[in-house]
Scaffold this motif. Structure first.
Motif, PDB file in Angstrom:
ATOM      1  N   GLU A   1       0.826  -1.211   0.000  1.00 58.31           N
ATOM      2  CA  GLU A   1       0.000   0.000   0.000  1.00 58.31           C
ATOM      3  C   GLU A   1       0.863   1.265   0.000  1.00 58.31           C
ATOM      4  O   GLU A   1       0.517   2.251  -0.643  1.00 58.31           O
ATOM      5  N   ALA A   2       1.960   1.226   0.733  1.00 55.88           N
ATOM      6  CA  ALA A   2       2.858   2.384   0.798  1.00 55.88           C
ATOM      7  C   ALA A   2       3.557   2.623  -0.545  1.00 55.88           C
ATOM      8  O   ALA A   2       3.903   3.759  -0.860  1.00 55.88           O
ATOM      9  N   LEU A   3       3.739   1.575  -1.332  1.00 51.89           N
ATOM     10  CA  LEU A   3       4.435   1.677  -2.609  1.00 51.89           C
ATOM     11  C   LEU A   3       3.552   2.131  -3.768  1.00 51.89           C
ATOM     12  O   LEU A   3       4.052   2.654  -4.760  1.00 51.89           O
ATOM     13  N   ASP A   4       2.254   1.895  -3.679  1.00 46.88           N
ATOM     14  CA  ASP A   4       1.399   2.107  -4.845  1.00 46.88           C
ATOM     15  C   ASP A   4       0.020   2.625  -4.426  1.00 46.88           C
ATOM     16  O   ASP A   4      -0.703   1.948  -3.697  1.00 46.88           O
ATOM     17  N   PRO A   5      -0.369   3.799  -4.908  1.00 51.44           N
ATOM     18  CA  PRO A   5      -1.656   4.370  -4.520  1.00 51.44           C
ATOM     19  C   PRO A   5      -2.870   3.621  -5.079  1.00 51.44           C
ATOM     20  O   PRO A   5      -3.994   3.902  -4.665  1.00 51.44           O
ATOM     21  N   THR A   6      -2.671   2.689  -6.009  1.00 52.58           N
ATOM     22  CA  THR A   6      -3.811   1.909  -6.510  1.00 52.58           C
ATOM     23  C   THR A   6      -4.158   0.752  -5.576  1.00 52.58           C
ATOM     24  O   THR A   6      -5.112   0.026  -5.822  1.00 52.58           O
ATOM     25  N   PHE A   7      -3.392   0.581  -4.497  1.00 52.26           N
ATOM     26  CA  PHE A   7      -3.671  -0.445  -3.493  1.00 52.26           C
ATOM     27  C   PHE A   7      -4.466   0.199  -2.361  1.00 52.26           C
ATOM     28  O   PHE A   7      -3.999   1.144  -1.735  1.00 52.26           O
ATOM     29  N   THR A   8      -5.660  -0.316  -2.107  1.00 51.31           N
ATOM     30  CA  THR A   8      -6.548   0.237  -1.083  1.00 51.31           C
ATOM     31  C   THR A   8      -6.954  -0.853  -0.096  1.00 51.31           C
ATOM     32  O   THR A   8      -7.507  -1.884  -0.499  1.00 51.31           O
TER      33      THR A   8
END
Length: 188
Positions: free
Chosen positions: A27-34
């Motif tokens: 989640e910290a690496l990619d804003p498309t992870f919610t």
């Protein structure tokens, strides 16, 4: 033709995934992870968790890929087989199901309600089940039987415990590659 970038719904298990867990790192690496925020991480109730997942799918744009750990895997299987509409299922590109817990195991959380028996219907989307050979919450034969029933590819990563922060996987690039094979964004 460009495919739309998938949204990744992160589905932690019992007591959520804390600092150092691969889900939290992703989640910290990619804003498309919610992260799907369940109503009660310490006293999970299947109906409440599945309805929360259903609302998250309804709110997200297609395509969606699930990154599920532990009880998040059972939530995914129940949601797909008992809660989701055809329109909701059509939004799902795939699911990475890591460390599927067995409700019959002695270590299964006594605070969890409604997660047995595990649904064994074929999942209507691509899926991978990832297992550890020494997971105290789900033995290899159990995870293999779930993978077979769900129509999932089964991956054995050797002795890594419950495949959580204690497993020392860091950002777990190999699993990000598996997630990408299901249509999720590739690691950066």
């Amino acid at each position: 033709m460009n495919r739309p970038k998938p949204n990744v719904l992160v589905l932690p298990g019992y007591q959520n995934s804390g600092v150092g867990h691969w889900q939290t790192r992703w989640e910290a690496l990619d804003p498309t992870f919610t992260r799907v925020r369940m109503p009660d991480w310490d006293h999970p109730v299947r109906d409440a968790w599945c309805r929360t997942l259903d609302a998250a799918v309804a709110a997200a744009d297609a395509p969606i890929v699930f990154a599920a750990h532990s009880l998040g895997c059972l939530t995914t299987a129940y949601w797909a087989s008992r809660y989701a509409s055809a329109a909701q299922l059509a939004k799902i590109a795939g699911a990475l199901l890591v460390a599927v817990p067995d409700p019959a195991e002695s270590h299964f959380p006594q605070d969890a309600s409604g997660f047995a028996p595990v649904p064994l219907e074929r999942l209507p989307f691509a899926s991978l089940v990832v297992a550890s050979t020494d997971d105290p919450y789900g033995a290899v034969p159990f995870s293999q039987s779930c993978a077979n029933a769900w129509g999932s590819r089964w991956i054995d990563i050797g002795p890594r415990g419950h495949i959580n922060a204690d497993s020392g996987l860091g950002e777990w690039d190999e699993a990000r590659d598996w997630l990408a094979s299901l249509g999720a964004p590739a690691k950066r």
